[in-house]
Scaffold this motif. Structure first.
Motif, PDB file in Angstrom:
ATOM      1  N   GLY A  34       0.784  -1.223   0.000  1.00  0.00           N
ATOM      2  CA  GLY A  34       0.000   0.000   0.000  1.00  0.00           C
ATOM      3  C   GLY A  34       0.813   1.269   0.000  1.00  0.00           C
ATOM      4  N   TYR A  35       2.091   1.173   0.363  1.00  0.00           N
ATOM      5  CA  TYR A  35       2.953   2.349   0.382  1.00  0.00           C
ATOM      6  C   TYR A  35       3.743   2.530  -0.914  1.00  0.00           C
ATOM      7  CZ  TYR A  35       2.150   2.693   5.429  1.00  0.00           C
ATOM      8  OH  TYR A  35       1.570   2.834   6.675  1.00  0.00           O
ATOM      9  N   VAL A 162       1.093  -4.350   3.747  1.00  0.00           N
ATOM     10  CA  VAL A 162       2.518  -4.148   3.453  1.00  0.00           C
ATOM     11  C   VAL A 162       3.239  -5.478   3.669  1.00  0.00           C
ATOM     12  CG1 VAL A 162       2.574  -1.687   3.997  1.00  0.00           C
ATOM     13  CG2 VAL A 162       2.930  -3.342   5.807  1.00  0.00           C
ATOM     14  N   PRO A 163       4.270  -5.770   2.855  1.00  0.00           N
ATOM     15  CA  PRO A 163       4.911  -7.081   2.886  1.00  0.00           C
ATOM     16  C   PRO A 163       6.193  -7.147   3.705  1.00  0.00           C
ATOM     17  CG  PRO A 163       5.577  -5.936   0.916  1.00  0.00           C
ATOM     18  CD  PRO A 163       4.679  -4.984   1.675  1.00  0.00           C
ATOM     19  N   TYR A 164       6.564  -6.053   4.377  1.00  0.00           N
ATOM     20  CA  TYR A 164       7.914  -5.953   4.922  1.00  0.00           C
ATOM     21  C   TYR A 164       8.219  -7.038   5.954  1.00  0.00           C
ATOM     22  CZ  TYR A 164       6.814  -1.393   2.914  1.00  0.00           C
ATOM     23  OH  TYR A 164       6.379  -0.394   2.079  1.00  0.00           O
ATOM     24  N   SER A 174      10.250 -13.634   0.232  1.00  0.00           N
ATOM     25  CA  SER A 174      11.415 -12.768   0.067  1.00  0.00           C
ATOM     26  C   SER A 174      11.337 -12.015  -1.263  1.00  0.00           C
ATOM     27  CB  SER A 174      12.699 -13.591   0.122  1.00  0.00           C
ATOM     28  OG  SER A 174      13.835 -12.769  -0.096  1.00  0.00           O
ATOM     29  N   GLY A 175      11.423 -10.691  -1.195  1.00  0.00           N
ATOM     30  CA  GLY A 175      11.425  -9.866  -2.396  1.00  0.00           C
ATOM     31  C   GLY A 175      10.064  -9.628  -3.024  1.00  0.00           C
ATOM     32  N   ARG A 176       9.005 -10.152  -2.457  1.00  0.00           N
ATOM     33  CA  ARG A 176       7.666 -10.003  -3.045  1.00  0.00           C
ATOM     34  C   ARG A 176       6.937  -8.800  -2.454  1.00  0.00           C
ATOM     35  NH1 ARG A 176       4.901 -15.948  -3.177  1.00  0.00           N
ATOM     36  NH2 ARG A 176       3.071 -14.576  -3.435  1.00  0.00           N
ATOM     37  N   ASN A 177       5.998  -8.233  -3.238  1.00  0.00           N
ATOM     38  CA  ASN A 177       5.205  -7.106  -2.743  1.00  0.00           C
ATOM     39  C   ASN A 177       3.705  -7.329  -2.888  1.00  0.00           C
ATOM     40  OD1 ASN A 177       4.963  -6.824  -5.502  1.00  0.00           O
ATOM     41  ND2 ASN A 177       5.157  -4.585  -5.479  1.00  0.00           N
ATOM     42  N   ASP A 178       3.278  -8.566  -3.224  1.00  0.00           N
ATOM     43  CA  ASP A 178       1.851  -8.889  -3.233  1.00  0.00           C
ATOM     44  C   ASP A 178       1.444  -9.283  -1.825  1.00  0.00           C
ATOM     45  OD1 ASP A 178       3.543 -11.115  -3.503  1.00  0.00           O
ATOM     46  OD2 ASP A 178       1.990 -12.332  -4.464  1.00  0.00           O
ATOM     47  N   VAL A 179       0.336  -8.731  -1.340  1.00  0.00           N
ATOM     48  CA  VAL A 179       0.008  -8.874   0.083  1.00  0.00           C
ATOM     49  C   VAL A 179      -1.238  -9.725   0.355  1.00  0.00           C
ATOM     50  CG1 VAL A 179       1.240  -6.821   0.840  1.00  0.00           C
ATOM     51  CG2 VAL A 179      -1.106  -6.583   0.006  1.00  0.00           C
TER      52      VAL A 179
END
Length: 443
Positions: A34-35, A162-164, A174-179
Protein backbone atom coordinates in the motif's frame (compact mmCIF):
# COMPACT_ATOMS: atom_id res chain seq x y z
CA UNK A 1 -58.60 -10.21 5.37
CA UNK A 2 -56.20 -12.98 6.39
CA UNK A 3 -57.22 -15.04 3.34
CA UNK A 4 -56.51 -12.07 1.08
CA UNK A 5 -53.08 -11.59 2.64
CA UNK A 6 -52.28 -15.28 2.18
CA UNK A 7 -53.36 -15.09 -1.46
CA UNK A 8 -51.26 -11.97 -1.96
CA UNK A 9 -48.21 -13.75 -0.53
CA UNK A 10 -48.86 -16.77 -2.73
CA UNK A 11 -48.95 -14.60 -5.86
CA UNK A 12 -45.64 -13.01 -4.95
CA UNK A 13 -44.16 -16.41 -4.21
CA UNK A 14 -45.21 -17.68 -7.62
CA UNK A 15 -43.94 -14.62 -9.47
CA UNK A 16 -40.51 -14.56 -7.83
CA UNK A 17 -38.35 -17.49 -6.87
CA UNK A 18 -37.19 -17.30 -3.26
CA UNK A 19 -34.32 -19.74 -3.71
CA UNK A 20 -30.95 -18.26 -2.88
CA UNK A 21 -28.33 -17.82 -5.56
CA UNK A 22 -24.71 -16.72 -5.51
CA UNK A 23 -23.48 -14.07 -7.95
CA UNK A 24 -19.73 -13.60 -8.25
CA UNK A 25 -18.81 -9.94 -8.61
CA UNK A 26 -15.02 -10.02 -8.30
CA UNK A 27 -12.50 -12.87 -8.10
CA UNK A 28 -8.75 -13.32 -8.11
CA UNK A 29 -7.92 -9.67 -7.45
CA UNK A 30 -4.47 -9.13 -5.96
CA UNK A 31 -3.44 -6.33 -3.60
CA UNK A 32 0.09 -4.99 -3.38
CA UNK A 33 2.21 -2.93 -0.99
CA UNK A 34 0.00 0.00 0.00
CA UNK A 35 2.95 2.35 0.38
CA UNK A 36 4.55 1.57 -3.00
CA UNK A 37 3.88 3.06 -6.44
CA UNK A 38 0.89 1.58 -8.25
CA UNK A 39 1.92 -1.69 -9.91
CA UNK A 40 1.27 -2.49 -13.57
CA UNK A 41 0.35 -6.15 -13.03
CA UNK A 42 -2.72 -7.23 -15.02
CA UNK A 43 -6.14 -7.48 -13.35
CA UNK A 44 -9.05 -9.86 -14.03
CA UNK A 45 -11.43 -8.83 -16.83
CA UNK A 46 -13.40 -5.70 -16.01
CA UNK A 47 -11.40 -4.90 -12.86
CA UNK A 48 -9.68 -1.50 -12.57
CA UNK A 49 -6.86 -0.90 -10.12
CA UNK A 50 -6.97 2.65 -8.70
CA UNK A 51 -4.32 1.99 -6.05
CA UNK A 52 -2.40 -1.02 -4.83
CA UNK A 53 -4.98 -1.31 -2.05
CA UNK A 54 -8.12 -0.43 -4.07
CA UNK A 55 -9.73 -2.24 -6.99
CA UNK A 56 -13.15 -1.78 -8.56
CA UNK A 57 -15.53 -3.47 -10.99
CA UNK A 58 -18.89 -2.43 -12.40
CA UNK A 59 -21.88 -4.50 -11.35
CA UNK A 60 -23.38 -5.56 -14.68
CA UNK A 61 -27.04 -5.09 -15.59
CA UNK A 62 -27.45 -8.87 -15.66
CA UNK A 63 -26.06 -9.12 -12.14
CA UNK A 64 -28.32 -6.29 -10.96
CA UNK A 65 -31.36 -8.06 -12.43
CA UNK A 66 -30.57 -11.13 -10.31
CA UNK A 67 -30.58 -9.25 -7.00
CA UNK A 68 -33.69 -9.61 -4.87
CA UNK A 69 -34.71 -7.72 -1.73
CA UNK A 70 -32.36 -9.71 0.51
CA UNK A 71 -28.62 -9.47 0.06
CA UNK A 72 -25.58 -10.85 1.83
CA UNK A 73 -22.12 -9.83 0.67
CA UNK A 74 -19.42 -12.44 1.18
CA UNK A 75 -15.80 -11.31 0.99
CA UNK A 76 -13.02 -13.90 0.96
CA UNK A 77 -9.47 -12.70 1.66
CA UNK A 78 -6.58 -15.08 0.99
CA UNK A 79 -3.05 -14.84 2.34
CA UNK A 80 -0.11 -13.81 0.17
CA UNK A 81 2.82 -11.88 1.62
CA UNK A 82 1.40 -9.84 4.48
CA UNK A 83 1.19 -11.69 7.78
CA UNK A 84 -0.22 -8.86 9.92
CA UNK A 85 -3.74 -7.65 10.79
CA UNK A 86 -4.87 -4.96 8.30
CA UNK A 87 -8.03 -2.99 7.63
CA UNK A 88 -10.18 -3.71 4.57
CA UNK A 89 -13.61 -2.84 3.27
CA UNK A 90 -16.26 -3.01 0.57
CA UNK A 91 -17.57 0.21 -0.99
CA UNK A 92 -20.45 0.99 -3.34
CA UNK A 93 -19.69 3.77 -5.84
CA UNK A 94 -22.49 5.56 -7.72
CA UNK A 95 -20.91 6.48 -11.05
CA UNK A 96 -22.49 8.67 -13.75
CA UNK A 97 -24.34 6.51 -16.25
CA UNK A 98 -22.24 5.10 -19.08
CA UNK A 99 -18.83 5.94 -17.62
CA UNK A 100 -16.04 3.47 -18.36
CA UNK A 101 -14.08 4.60 -15.29
CA UNK A 102 -14.36 7.27 -12.57
CA UNK A 103 -12.53 9.32 -9.99
CA UNK A 104 -12.82 7.35 -6.77
CA UNK A 105 -12.16 10.49 -4.74
CA UNK A 106 -15.09 12.49 -6.12
CA UNK A 107 -18.00 10.18 -7.00
CA UNK A 108 -20.66 9.61 -4.32
CA UNK A 109 -19.96 6.35 -2.54
CA UNK A 110 -20.69 4.57 0.72
CA UNK A 111 -18.78 2.02 2.76
CA UNK A 112 -21.00 -1.05 3.07
CA UNK A 113 -18.66 -3.38 4.99
CA UNK A 114 -15.39 -3.22 6.93
CA UNK A 115 -13.16 -6.03 8.21
CA UNK A 116 -9.79 -6.75 9.81
CA UNK A 117 -7.49 -9.37 8.29
CA UNK A 118 -6.01 -12.00 10.61
CA UNK A 119 -2.33 -12.74 11.08
CA UNK A 120 -2.07 -15.22 8.19
CA UNK A 121 0.90 -17.27 7.03
CA UNK A 122 0.33 -18.32 3.42
CA UNK A 123 2.02 -21.66 4.10
CA UNK A 124 -0.29 -22.69 6.95
CA UNK A 125 -3.94 -23.73 6.55
CA UNK A 126 -6.43 -22.13 6.52
CA UNK A 127 -5.01 -19.58 4.10
CA UNK A 128 -8.23 -17.63 3.58
CA UNK A 129 -10.87 -16.02 5.78
CA UNK A 130 -14.55 -15.35 4.92
CA UNK A 131 -16.45 -12.21 5.95
CA UNK A 132 -20.22 -11.82 5.53
CA UNK A 133 -22.34 -8.67 5.66
CA UNK A 134 -26.16 -8.83 5.65
CA UNK A 135 -27.06 -5.66 3.75
CA UNK A 136 -30.68 -5.87 2.65
CA UNK A 137 -30.77 -2.07 2.53
CA UNK A 138 -28.11 -2.16 -0.22
CA UNK A 139 -30.40 -4.44 -2.24
CA UNK A 140 -32.98 -1.62 -2.15
CA UNK A 141 -30.42 0.78 -3.60
CA UNK A 142 -29.33 -1.62 -6.34
CA UNK A 143 -32.97 -2.28 -7.28
CA UNK A 144 -33.97 1.39 -7.47
CA UNK A 145 -35.04 2.29 -11.00
CA UNK A 146 -34.58 5.97 -10.21
CA UNK A 147 -30.97 5.48 -9.08
CA UNK A 148 -30.25 3.07 -11.94
CA UNK A 149 -31.37 5.76 -14.40
CA UNK A 150 -28.77 8.13 -12.99
CA UNK A 151 -25.88 5.87 -12.03
CA UNK A 152 -23.98 2.72 -12.77
CA UNK A 153 -23.01 0.86 -9.60
CA UNK A 154 -19.39 -0.15 -9.11
CA UNK A 155 -18.16 -2.33 -6.27
CA UNK A 156 -14.82 -1.46 -4.69
CA UNK A 157 -12.76 -3.91 -2.66
CA UNK A 158 -10.11 -2.24 -0.52
CA UNK A 159 -7.39 -3.91 1.56
CA UNK A 160 -4.33 -2.05 2.76
CA UNK A 161 -1.27 -4.23 3.35
CA UNK A 162 2.52 -4.15 3.45
CA UNK A 163 4.91 -7.08 2.89
CA UNK A 164 7.91 -5.95 4.92
CA UNK A 165 7.55 -8.35 7.86
CA UNK A 166 6.51 -11.26 5.63
CA UNK A 167 9.54 -10.70 3.41
CA UNK A 168 11.68 -12.13 6.20
CA UNK A 169 9.19 -14.08 8.32
CA UNK A 170 7.22 -16.07 5.71
CA UNK A 171 8.84 -18.69 3.51
CA UNK A 172 8.51 -17.83 -0.18
CA UNK A 173 7.87 -14.10 0.41
CA UNK A 174 11.42 -12.77 0.07
CA UNK A 175 11.42 -9.87 -2.40
CA UNK A 176 7.67 -10.00 -3.04
CA UNK A 177 5.20 -7.11 -2.74
CA UNK A 178 1.85 -8.89 -3.23
CA UNK A 179 0.01 -8.87 0.08
CA UNK A 180 -3.52 -10.34 -0.23
CA UNK A 181 -5.93 -11.82 -2.76
CA UNK A 182 -9.68 -11.13 -2.73
CA UNK A 183 -13.06 -12.35 -3.93
CA UNK A 184 -16.56 -10.85 -3.56
CA UNK A 185 -19.86 -12.73 -3.96
CA UNK A 186 -23.46 -11.55 -3.66
CA UNK A 187 -25.86 -14.04 -2.06
CA UNK A 188 -29.46 -13.10 -2.82
CA UNK A 189 -32.97 -14.53 -2.70
CA UNK A 190 -34.10 -13.42 -6.21
CA UNK A 191 -37.35 -12.00 -4.79
CA UNK A 192 -38.63 -8.43 -4.79
CA UNK A 193 -41.72 -8.97 -2.64
CA UNK A 194 -40.44 -6.59 0.04
CA UNK A 195 -38.97 -4.04 -2.34
CA UNK A 196 -38.98 -0.33 -1.47
CA UNK A 197 -39.66 1.48 -4.77
CA UNK A 198 -38.55 4.94 -3.67
CA UNK A 199 -35.13 4.92 -2.02
CA UNK A 200 -33.52 8.04 -0.56
CA UNK A 201 -29.76 7.82 -0.07
CA UNK A 202 -27.33 10.44 1.28
CA UNK A 203 -23.59 9.68 1.63
CA UNK A 204 -22.40 11.79 4.58
CA UNK A 205 -18.89 10.58 5.46
CA UNK A 206 -16.55 8.09 3.81
CA UNK A 207 -13.69 6.81 5.97
CA UNK A 208 -13.12 10.34 7.20
CA UNK A 209 -10.22 10.92 9.58
CA UNK A 210 -11.43 11.30 13.15
CA UNK A 211 -8.78 12.11 15.73
CA UNK A 212 -7.79 14.95 18.06
CA UNK A 213 -4.50 16.08 16.52
CA UNK A 214 -5.18 16.69 12.82
CA UNK A 215 -6.85 19.90 11.61
CA UNK A 216 -10.29 19.11 10.18
CA UNK A 217 -10.43 15.62 11.65
CA UNK A 218 -12.65 16.80 14.49
CA UNK A 219 -14.55 19.94 15.37
CA UNK A 220 -11.36 21.37 16.90
CA UNK A 221 -7.81 20.15 17.43
CA UNK A 222 -7.53 18.66 20.90
CA UNK A 223 -11.08 17.26 20.88
CA UNK A 224 -12.56 13.97 19.71
CA UNK A 225 -15.92 15.41 18.72
CA UNK A 226 -16.99 15.40 15.08
CA UNK A 227 -20.12 17.12 13.74
CA UNK A 228 -21.59 16.44 10.29
CA UNK A 229 -24.21 18.94 9.15
CA UNK A 230 -26.50 18.16 6.22
CA UNK A 231 -29.74 19.27 4.60
CA UNK A 232 -32.65 17.17 3.35
CA UNK A 233 -34.82 18.74 0.66
CA UNK A 234 -37.84 16.54 1.34
CA UNK A 235 -39.32 14.38 4.08
CA UNK A 236 -37.62 10.99 4.38
CA UNK A 237 -39.64 8.15 5.86
CA UNK A 238 -38.20 5.24 7.83
CA UNK A 239 -34.85 7.07 7.84
CA UNK A 240 -31.79 5.28 9.22
CA UNK A 241 -28.14 6.11 9.74
CA UNK A 242 -25.61 3.42 8.84
CA UNK A 243 -22.45 4.03 10.86
CA UNK A 244 -19.04 2.31 10.79
CA UNK A 245 -16.17 3.23 13.11
CA UNK A 246 -13.12 1.28 14.23
CA UNK A 247 -10.09 2.33 16.21
CA UNK A 248 -6.58 1.94 14.80
CA UNK A 249 -3.07 2.88 15.88
CA UNK A 250 -2.20 5.31 18.66
CA UNK A 251 0.88 3.41 19.79
CA UNK A 252 1.35 0.51 22.18
CA UNK A 253 -1.84 -0.13 24.18
CA UNK A 254 -3.42 2.93 22.57
CA UNK A 255 -6.74 3.44 20.78
CA UNK A 256 -6.31 0.28 18.74
CA UNK A 257 -6.70 -1.83 21.87
CA UNK A 258 -8.36 0.26 24.58
CA UNK A 259 -12.15 0.21 24.51
CA UNK A 260 -13.71 3.69 24.61
CA UNK A 261 -17.30 4.87 25.00
CA UNK A 262 -18.73 6.46 21.83
CA UNK A 263 -21.62 8.92 22.15
CA UNK A 264 -23.82 9.75 19.16
CA UNK A 265 -26.31 12.63 18.98
CA UNK A 266 -28.70 13.79 16.29
CA UNK A 267 -30.07 17.31 16.14
CA UNK A 268 -28.76 17.85 19.65
CA UNK A 269 -30.41 14.76 21.16
CA UNK A 270 -28.50 11.62 22.29
CA UNK A 271 -29.49 8.63 20.15
CA UNK A 272 -26.80 5.98 20.74
CA UNK A 273 -24.03 5.10 23.17
CA UNK A 274 -21.75 2.18 22.35
CA UNK A 275 -18.36 0.70 23.20
CA UNK A 276 -16.70 -1.31 20.39
CA UNK A 277 -15.67 -4.87 21.11
CA UNK A 278 -17.37 -6.84 23.84
CA UNK A 279 -16.91 -10.31 22.33
CA UNK A 280 -14.47 -13.17 22.47
CA UNK A 281 -11.93 -13.43 19.65
CA UNK A 282 -11.43 -17.17 20.13
CA UNK A 283 -13.65 -18.15 17.15
CA UNK A 284 -11.14 -16.35 14.88
CA UNK A 285 -8.05 -18.01 16.31
CA UNK A 286 -8.21 -20.61 13.51
CA UNK A 287 -7.44 -17.93 10.88
CA UNK A 288 -4.52 -16.43 12.80
CA UNK A 289 -1.90 -18.90 11.61
CA UNK A 290 1.07 -16.56 12.02
CA UNK A 291 2.46 -16.17 15.54
CA UNK A 292 1.44 -12.79 16.97
CA UNK A 293 1.20 -10.78 20.16
CA UNK A 294 -2.60 -10.77 20.38
CA UNK A 295 -3.58 -14.44 20.54
CA UNK A 296 -0.67 -16.10 22.30
CA UNK A 297 -0.32 -19.86 22.43
CA UNK A 298 -3.37 -20.76 24.55
CA UNK A 299 -7.08 -19.83 24.46
CA UNK A 300 -8.26 -16.95 26.63
CA UNK A 301 -11.54 -16.43 28.47
CA UNK A 302 -14.31 -14.21 27.16
CA UNK A 303 -13.78 -11.80 30.04
CA UNK A 304 -10.10 -11.50 29.13
CA UNK A 305 -10.96 -10.57 25.54
CA UNK A 306 -13.78 -8.18 26.37
CA UNK A 307 -11.72 -6.33 28.94
CA UNK A 308 -9.56 -4.65 26.32
CA UNK A 309 -10.12 -5.60 22.69
CA UNK A 310 -12.01 -3.36 20.24
CA UNK A 311 -12.12 -5.92 17.42
CA UNK A 312 -10.80 -9.34 16.45
CA UNK A 313 -8.24 -10.02 13.70
CA UNK A 314 -10.23 -12.01 11.14
CA UNK A 315 -13.63 -10.51 12.03
CA UNK A 316 -15.97 -7.93 10.54
CA UNK A 317 -16.48 -4.49 12.04
CA UNK A 318 -20.02 -3.75 13.21
CA UNK A 319 -22.35 -1.75 10.97
CA UNK A 320 -24.48 0.22 13.43
CA UNK A 321 -28.01 0.96 12.21
CA UNK A 322 -29.68 3.91 13.92
CA UNK A 323 -33.41 4.34 13.25
CA UNK A 324 -34.69 7.92 13.05
CA UNK A 325 -38.29 7.39 11.93
CA UNK A 326 -39.71 10.20 9.79
CA UNK A 327 -37.10 12.86 9.03
CA UNK A 328 -38.57 16.19 8.02
CA UNK A 329 -37.01 18.34 5.32
CA UNK A 330 -34.49 20.87 6.57
CA UNK A 331 -31.11 21.23 8.26
CA UNK A 332 -29.85 18.41 10.46
CA UNK A 333 -26.77 17.61 12.51
CA UNK A 334 -25.07 14.31 13.34
CA UNK A 335 -22.42 14.33 16.08
CA UNK A 336 -20.11 11.64 17.44
CA UNK A 337 -17.82 12.02 20.46
CA UNK A 338 -15.22 9.74 22.05
CA UNK A 339 -14.32 11.85 25.10
CA UNK A 340 -11.75 9.44 26.62
CA UNK A 341 -9.75 8.89 23.41
CA UNK A 342 -5.98 9.29 23.62
CA UNK A 343 -3.70 9.42 20.59
CA UNK A 344 -0.15 8.68 21.65
CA UNK A 345 2.44 10.65 19.68
CA UNK A 346 -0.17 11.97 17.22
CA UNK A 347 -0.84 8.46 15.95
CA UNK A 348 -4.07 6.58 15.39
CA UNK A 349 -7.45 7.24 13.84
CA UNK A 350 -11.16 6.41 13.97
CA UNK A 351 -12.04 6.04 10.24
CA UNK A 352 -15.65 7.30 10.14
CA UNK A 353 -18.19 6.23 7.53
CA UNK A 354 -21.81 7.37 7.63
CA UNK A 355 -24.74 7.47 5.27
CA UNK A 356 -28.47 8.10 5.55
CA UNK A 357 -31.06 5.91 3.85
CA UNK A 358 -34.84 5.90 3.83
CA UNK A 359 -37.88 6.15 1.60
CA UNK A 360 -39.29 9.16 -0.25
CA UNK A 361 -42.84 7.96 0.21
CA UNK A 362 -44.69 6.67 3.23
CA UNK A 363 -45.55 3.04 2.62
CA UNK A 364 -46.86 0.26 4.82
CA UNK A 365 -44.35 -2.54 5.33
CA UNK A 366 -45.37 -6.12 4.63
CA UNK A 367 -45.79 -6.74 8.34
CA UNK A 368 -48.49 -4.05 8.36
CA UNK A 369 -50.59 -5.44 5.51
CA UNK A 370 -52.96 -7.16 7.93
CA UNK A 371 -53.98 -3.69 9.08
CA UNK A 372 -54.53 -2.28 5.58
CA UNK A 373 -57.94 -0.70 5.00
CA UNK A 374 -58.42 -1.97 1.44
CA UNK A 375 -57.79 -4.90 -0.85
CA UNK A 376 -56.78 -4.84 -4.50
CA UNK A 377 -57.13 -7.43 -7.27
CA UNK A 378 -55.81 -8.88 -9.41
CA UNK A 379 -52.23 -8.51 -8.22
CA UNK A 380 -50.21 -8.75 -10.41
CA UNK A 381 -52.38 -7.13 -13.09
CA UNK A 382 -51.87 -6.17 -16.72
CA UNK A 383 -54.62 -3.78 -17.86
CA UNK A 384 -56.57 -2.72 -14.76
CA UNK A 385 -56.73 -3.15 -11.01
CA UNK A 386 -59.72 -2.80 -8.71
CA UNK A 387 -59.74 -1.54 -5.13
CA UNK A 388 -62.25 -2.82 -2.62
CA UNK A 389 -62.89 -1.14 0.74
CA UNK A 390 -65.78 -0.66 3.14
CA UNK A 391 -64.63 2.87 3.97
CA UNK A 392 -65.45 5.95 1.92
CA UNK A 393 -62.51 7.31 -0.02
CA UNK A 394 -61.80 10.56 -1.83
CA UNK A 395 -58.96 9.54 -4.15
CA UNK A 396 -56.75 6.64 -5.21
CA UNK A 397 -53.19 7.33 -6.37
CA UNK A 398 -50.72 5.15 -8.25
CA UNK A 399 -47.08 6.00 -7.39
CA UNK A 400 -44.04 4.76 -9.33
CA UNK A 401 -40.60 3.71 -8.07
CA UNK A 402 -39.27 7.27 -8.05
CA UNK A 403 -42.15 8.55 -5.92
CA UNK A 404 -43.91 10.18 -8.89
CA UNK A 405 -47.71 10.05 -8.91
CA UNK A 406 -48.68 8.44 -12.20
CA UNK A 407 -52.47 8.29 -11.81
CA UNK A 408 -55.15 9.79 -9.59
CA UNK A 409 -58.65 8.32 -9.67
CA UNK A 410 -61.85 8.88 -7.72
CA UNK A 411 -63.39 5.56 -8.81
CA UNK A 412 -62.31 2.15 -7.55
CA UNK A 413 -60.77 1.00 -10.85
CA UNK A 414 -57.36 2.10 -12.17
CA UNK A 415 -56.59 1.81 -15.89
CA UNK A 416 -53.01 0.49 -16.24
CA UNK A 417 -52.70 0.47 -20.03
CA UNK A 418 -49.57 2.33 -21.12
CA UNK A 419 -47.75 1.97 -17.81
CA UNK A 420 -44.36 0.24 -17.68
CA UNK A 421 -44.09 -3.10 -15.91
CA UNK A 422 -42.73 -2.97 -12.39
CA UNK A 423 -43.58 -2.46 -8.74
CA UNK A 424 -45.81 0.46 -7.80
CA UNK A 425 -47.56 1.80 -4.72
CA UNK A 426 -51.34 2.18 -4.57
CA UNK A 427 -52.34 4.74 -1.96
CA UNK A 428 -55.96 5.25 -0.95
CA UNK A 429 -57.04 8.56 0.65
CA UNK A 430 -60.13 8.15 2.87
CA UNK A 431 -62.68 10.83 3.63
CA UNK A 432 -61.88 10.63 7.35
CA UNK A 433 -58.38 11.97 6.60
CA UNK A 434 -56.60 8.62 6.88
CA UNK A 435 -54.62 6.97 4.08
CA UNK A 436 -53.42 3.43 3.41
CA UNK A 437 -50.84 2.01 0.98
CA UNK A 438 -49.95 -1.31 -0.58
CA UNK A 439 -47.34 -2.54 -3.01
CA UNK A 440 -48.65 -3.55 -6.40
CA UNK A 441 -47.11 -5.35 -9.39
CA UNK A 442 -47.86 -4.23 -12.97
CA UNK A 443 -47.12 -6.98 -15.50
Amino acid sequence: MKKIIIAFAAILSTLYSTAQSTVNIMNGVVFFDGYASVVSDPTPAGVIRFRNDLLTKQISSQQLDSIGDQLTIKVTISALCDNYDRIGGVNLAMVPKGSTTYNTETVPKIEIGRFITPFMNKNVQPTSVPYTFVVNNIAQILNSSELNALYDFWLELEVFGVPYAANTQVSGCSGRNDVFQGRVDFITNNSNSNYDPSVAIMPLSFKANFNNYQAGASDAVGTTVKTINFTTTQTIYDAKFYLITSNHGAGNNGEEYVRRVHNVSFDGNPILTYTPGGKSCEPYRQYNTQGNGIYGSTPQSTSWWTNWNNWCPGDTIAIRKISLGTLTAGNHSFQIAVPAAQFSGQDGNFPLSLYLQGSKIEVLGLEELNHSSFTLFPNPAKDAVQIQTEKEFSAIELIDASGKRMLTETKNTLNLIGLDSGIYIIQVHFTDGMKSSQRFIKQ
